[in-house]
Design an enzyme around this catalytic site. Structure first.
Site, PDB file in Angstrom:
ATOM      1  CG  ASP A  34       6.594 -43.870  18.111  1.00  0.00           C
ATOM      2  OD1 ASP A  34       7.231 -44.573  17.453  1.00  0.00           O
ATOM      3  OD2 ASP A  34       7.128 -42.620  18.551  1.00  0.00           O
ATOM      4  CE1 TYR A 145      13.701 -34.999   8.402  1.00  0.00           C
ATOM      5  CE2 TYR A 145      14.286 -33.037   7.744  1.00  0.00           C
ATOM      6  CZ  TYR A 145      13.827 -33.882   8.753  1.00  0.00           C
ATOM      7  OH  TYR A 145      13.308 -33.178   9.816  1.00  0.00           O
ATOM      8  N   GLY A 274      24.287 -33.975   0.645  1.00  0.00           N
ATOM      9  CA  GLY A 274      23.022 -33.045   0.968  1.00  0.00           C
ATOM     10  C   GLY A 274      23.273 -32.429   2.185  1.00  0.00           C
TER      11      GLY A 274
HETATM   12  P1  NAD Z   1      12.944 -39.345  16.820  1.00  0.00           P
HETATM   13  O1  NAD Z   1      13.331 -40.174  15.697  1.00  0.00           O
HETATM   14  O2  NAD Z   1      13.202 -39.234  18.345  1.00  0.00           O
HETATM   15  O3  NAD Z   1      11.353 -39.279  16.815  1.00  0.00           O
HETATM   16  C1  NAD Z   1      10.414 -39.669  15.857  1.00  0.00           C
HETATM   17  C2  NAD Z   1       9.438 -40.722  16.151  1.00  0.00           C
HETATM   18  O4  NAD Z   1       8.687 -40.992  15.180  1.00  0.00           O
HETATM   19  C3  NAD Z   1      10.118 -42.181  16.876  1.00  0.00           C
HETATM   20  O5  NAD Z   1       9.573 -42.275  17.927  1.00  0.00           O
HETATM   21  C4  NAD Z   1       9.721 -42.800  15.675  1.00  0.00           C
HETATM   22  O6  NAD Z   1       9.735 -44.205  16.130  1.00  0.00           O
HETATM   23  C5  NAD Z   1       8.466 -42.419  15.123  1.00  0.00           C
HETATM   24  N1  NAD Z   1       8.109 -42.538  13.751  1.00  0.00           N
HETATM   25  C6  NAD Z   1       8.927 -42.719  12.716  1.00  0.00           C
HETATM   26  N2  NAD Z   1       8.457 -43.186  11.547  1.00  0.00           N
HETATM   27  C7  NAD Z   1       7.022 -43.621  11.903  1.00  0.00           C
HETATM   28  C8  NAD Z   1       5.884 -43.917  11.359  1.00  0.00           C
HETATM   29  N3  NAD Z   1       6.097 -44.330  10.080  1.00  0.00           N
HETATM   30  N4  NAD Z   1       4.734 -44.127  11.910  1.00  0.00           N
HETATM   31  C9  NAD Z   1       4.930 -44.005  13.454  1.00  0.00           C
HETATM   32  N5  NAD Z   1       5.906 -43.524  13.854  1.00  0.00           N
HETATM   33  C10 NAD Z   1       6.962 -43.510  13.389  1.00  0.00           C
HETATM   34  O7  NAD Z   1      13.220 -37.649  16.222  1.00  0.00           O
HETATM   35  P2  NAD Z   1      12.988 -36.415  16.804  1.00  0.00           P
HETATM   36  O8  NAD Z   1      14.044 -35.587  16.929  1.00  0.00           O
HETATM   37  O9  NAD Z   1      12.003 -36.460  18.084  1.00  0.00           O
HETATM   38  O10 NAD Z   1      11.899 -35.639  15.889  1.00  0.00           O
HETATM   39  C11 NAD Z   1      10.528 -35.444  15.834  1.00  0.00           C
HETATM   40  C12 NAD Z   1       9.954 -34.669  14.511  1.00  0.00           C
HETATM   41  O11 NAD Z   1      10.649 -33.547  14.606  1.00  0.00           O
HETATM   42  C13 NAD Z   1      10.398 -35.378  13.260  1.00  0.00           C
HETATM   43  O12 NAD Z   1       9.214 -35.324  12.432  1.00  0.00           O
HETATM   44  C14 NAD Z   1      11.581 -34.691  12.871  1.00  0.00           C
HETATM   45  O13 NAD Z   1      11.618 -34.662  11.450  1.00  0.00           O
HETATM   46  C15 NAD Z   1      11.284 -33.426  13.513  1.00  0.00           C
HETATM   47  N6  NAD Z   1      12.436 -32.438  13.498  1.00  0.00           N
HETATM   48  C16 NAD Z   1      13.373 -32.806  14.096  1.00  0.00           C
HETATM   49  C17 NAD Z   1      14.484 -31.773  14.489  1.00  0.00           C
HETATM   50  C18 NAD Z   1      15.777 -32.221  15.272  1.00  0.00           C
HETATM   51  O14 NAD Z   1      16.662 -31.528  15.440  1.00  0.00           O
HETATM   52  N7  NAD Z   1      15.491 -33.172  16.399  1.00  0.00           N
HETATM   53  C19 NAD Z   1      14.750 -30.608  13.512  1.00  0.00           C
HETATM   54  C20 NAD Z   1      13.724 -30.531  12.814  1.00  0.00           C
HETATM   55  C21 NAD Z   1      12.557 -31.410  12.571  1.00  0.00           C
HETATM   56  C1  UD1 Z   2      18.958 -32.037  11.800  1.00  0.00           C
HETATM   57  C2  UD1 Z   2      17.948 -33.242  12.327  1.00  0.00           C
HETATM   58  C3  UD1 Z   2      16.785 -33.061  11.258  1.00  0.00           C
HETATM   59  C4  UD1 Z   2      16.391 -31.601  11.277  1.00  0.00           C
HETATM   60  C5  UD1 Z   2      17.531 -30.706  10.952  1.00  0.00           C
HETATM   61  C6  UD1 Z   2      16.989 -29.125  11.003  1.00  0.00           C
HETATM   62  C7  UD1 Z   2      18.523 -35.278  13.437  1.00  0.00           C
HETATM   63  C8  UD1 Z   2      19.173 -36.505  13.125  1.00  0.00           C
HETATM   64  N1  UD1 Z   2      18.279 -34.514  12.352  1.00  0.00           N
HETATM   65  O1  UD1 Z   2      19.471 -32.348  10.486  1.00  0.00           O
HETATM   66  O2  UD1 Z   2      15.706 -33.845  11.693  1.00  0.00           O
HETATM   67  O3  UD1 Z   2      15.191 -31.316  10.249  1.00  0.00           O
HETATM   68  O4  UD1 Z   2      18.442 -30.865  11.918  1.00  0.00           O
HETATM   69  O5  UD1 Z   2      18.085 -28.211  10.783  1.00  0.00           O
HETATM   70  O6  UD1 Z   2      18.035 -34.789  14.366  1.00  0.00           O
HETATM   71  N2  UD1 Z   2      27.790 -34.682  12.077  1.00  0.00           N
HETATM   72  C9  UD1 Z   2      29.160 -34.919  12.254  1.00  0.00           C
HETATM   73  N3  UD1 Z   2      29.298 -35.975  13.085  1.00  0.00           N
HETATM   74  C10 UD1 Z   2      28.461 -36.969  13.410  1.00  0.00           C
HETATM   75  C11 UD1 Z   2      27.210 -36.508  13.229  1.00  0.00           C
HETATM   76  C12 UD1 Z   2      26.810 -35.526  12.371  1.00  0.00           C
HETATM   77  O7  UD1 Z   2      30.057 -34.364  11.893  1.00  0.00           O
HETATM   78  O8  UD1 Z   2      28.810 -38.059  14.237  1.00  0.00           O
HETATM   79  C13 UD1 Z   2      27.612 -33.332  11.232  1.00  0.00           C
HETATM   80  C14 UD1 Z   2      26.507 -33.704   9.938  1.00  0.00           C
HETATM   81  O9  UD1 Z   2      27.465 -34.016   9.007  1.00  0.00           O
HETATM   82  C15 UD1 Z   2      25.949 -32.262   9.813  1.00  0.00           C
HETATM   83  C16 UD1 Z   2      26.147 -31.526  11.393  1.00  0.00           C
HETATM   84  O10 UD1 Z   2      26.972 -32.644  12.104  1.00  0.00           O
HETATM   85  O11 UD1 Z   2      26.878 -31.437   9.289  1.00  0.00           O
HETATM   86  C17 UD1 Z   2      24.615 -31.888  12.240  1.00  0.00           C
HETATM   87  O12 UD1 Z   2      24.140 -33.009  11.617  1.00  0.00           O
HETATM   88  P1  UD1 Z   2      22.902 -33.943  12.121  1.00  0.00           P
HETATM   89  O13 UD1 Z   2      22.830 -33.747  13.831  1.00  0.00           O
HETATM   90  O14 UD1 Z   2      22.592 -35.032  11.684  1.00  0.00           O
HETATM   91  O15 UD1 Z   2      21.699 -32.827  11.977  1.00  0.00           O
HETATM   92  P2  UD1 Z   2      21.013 -31.934  10.543  1.00  0.00           P
HETATM   93  O16 UD1 Z   2      21.457 -32.794   9.414  1.00  0.00           O
HETATM   94  O17 UD1 Z   2      21.332 -30.608  10.473  1.00  0.00           O
END
Ligand code: NAD
Ligand code: UD1
Length: 312
Positions: A34, A145, A274
């Site tokens: 990480d 993304y 987007g």
């Molecule tokens: P997060 O930001 O908490 O975790 C991502 C981790 O990757 C962090 O610890 C960050 O420091 C590390 N990282 C980022 N760039 C890096 C790099 N270049 N090299 C090494 N480490 C790096 O976010 P999360 O919500 O835990 O997301 C984890 C994965 O799941 C991501 O790939 C994200 O795109 C995917 N994902 C998340 C969601 C969601 O709703 N949270 C939904 C769809 C997909």
């Molecule tokens: C999230 C995830 C992304 C994942 C995707 C899958 C994060 C940060 N993003 O994106 O990694 O691939 O789901 O569906 O975990 N919003 C507000 N107010 C705020 C913040 C957000 O209105 O303060 C709105 C945004 O405009 C959006 C919605 O909430 O319409 C969800 O936003 P966000 O949680 O950033 O998620 P996604 O863009 O759906």
């Protein structure tokens, strides 16, 4: 090699740290790679079976060192914010696509086959008013993304066909739960809304709040990731991870208000570039392939999140 570690890229982040904890709890050795850009060491427990390597998936040599001797990989490292990719396409591309390609190459060279990959519902783009989206729905990535996640899937599939990699590709919908960092405007919406509601700080909704998401609890996700690391046959097709429930941001706020006995002031700003309007998973493939017996409702998950201490 039952004693060799499982590598979690992005293991110091929100989802990765929950997965690390679950693997350690069942006696595994875990290595985390990480760059601590959004992740934190404090997200991870102390354990002699845990090795934390600070490094970047965009750097092939670092990925090669991290993969060496591992049994399997969970590839979660990425810039998780869709909005961050809109503002910095090149910077996020290095993590989100080059990182995946580096991992594929390093795994091929090291003879490591199994990889669980965190793809996203973002690959589908916009598909109608709240309709459940199945995995065969045409892909329409709207942001860098989403393009990087879809391209990552294609690279993993190439390495599967050409080099015997065993990718289990999940398209996560919106994951939430304890330890999701609320500190940046780019953070997941539930982490931001829950934190601000708890502290009585004003909340901003981007757009009219009628956009919907399919929210899925992190501990239920981890149960699926563990099965995918273990299964003898991960299957070649991506699998949606969601509840098949659409919740608008306005409904989310109403539930939070209900659980907390009130909400701070809520205002509206312009919709994000987007931003996807509606997102709801058709999860029939998930239910056919994986045991998902105890999935958590949004209300129960929010209640657990609100009760959780800062590190749980
Ligand atoms: P997060 O930001 O908490 O975790 C991502 C981790 O990757 C962090 O610890 C960050 O420091 C590390 N990282 C980022 N760039 C890096 C790099 N270049 N090299 C090494 N480490 C790096 O976010 P999360 O919500 O835990 O997301 C984890 C994965 O799941 C991501 O790939 C994200 O795109 C995917 N994902 C998340 C969601 C969601 O709703 N949270 C939904 C769809 C997909
Ligand atoms: C999230 C995830 C992304 C994942 C995707 C899958 C994060 C940060 N993003 O994106 O990694 O691939 O789901 O569906 O975990 N919003 C507000 N107010 C705020 C913040 C957000 O209105 O303060 C709105 C945004 O405009 C959006 C919605 O909430 O319409 C969800 O936003 P966000 O949680 O950033 O998620 P996604 O863009 O759906």
């Amino acid at each position: 090699m039952p004693d060799s570690p499982i590598l979690i890229t992005g293991g110091a982040g929100f989802i990765g740290s929950h997965l690390a904890e679950a693997l350690l709890a069942r006696g595994e050795r875990v290595r985390v790679l990480d760059n601590l850009s959004t992740g934190k060491r404090a997200n991870l427990p102390d354990s002699e079976r845990l090795e934390i390597v600070e490094g970047d998936v965009g750097d092939l040599a670092q990925v090669q060192r991290a993969v060496a001797g591992c049994r399997a990989v969970a590839h979660l490292a990425a810039v998780a914010s869709v909005q961050a990719s809109v503002e910095d396409p090149l910077g996020t591309h290095r993590s989100n696509l080059i990182g995946t390609l580096n991992l594929c190459e390093a795994m091929r060279q090291a003879g490591v086959r199994r990889v669980v990959f965190a793809s996203s519902a973002a690959v589908y783009g916009n598909h109608g008013e709240g309709r459940a989206i199945d995995e065969d729905t045409p892909k329409a990535p709207l942001t860098p993304y989403a393009a990087d996640k879809l391209a990552s899937e294609h690279y993993l599939d190439f390495y599967r066909r050409q080099h015997g990699l065993e990718p289990a590709i999940f398209r996560f919908f919106n994951i939430y739960g304890p330890r999701q960092d609320p500190s940046s405007p780019y953070s997941g919406v539930i982490s931001i809304f829950a934190e601000r509601a708890r502290l009585g700080l004003p909340i901003t909704v981007f757009g009219d709040g009628e956009q919907t998401r399919d929210f899925f609890y992190v501990k239920d996700l981890v149960a699926l990731l563990l099965q995918a690391l273990d299964t003898s046959e991960p299957g070649s097709e991506p699998v949606n991870v969601g509840l098949d429930r659409a919740t608008s941001l306005n409904e989310l706020l109403a539930t939070l208000g209900d659980l907390l006995g009130g909400l701070p002031p809520v205002s509206h700003g312009p919709a994000r570039a987007g931003d996807i309007r509606h997102s709801r998973a058709d999860n029939r493939r998930l239910l056919a392939r994986y045991r998902a017996s105890s999935v958590t409702s949004l209300r129960d998950g929010l209640a657990a999140l609100l009760e959780a201490p800062a590190r749980s």
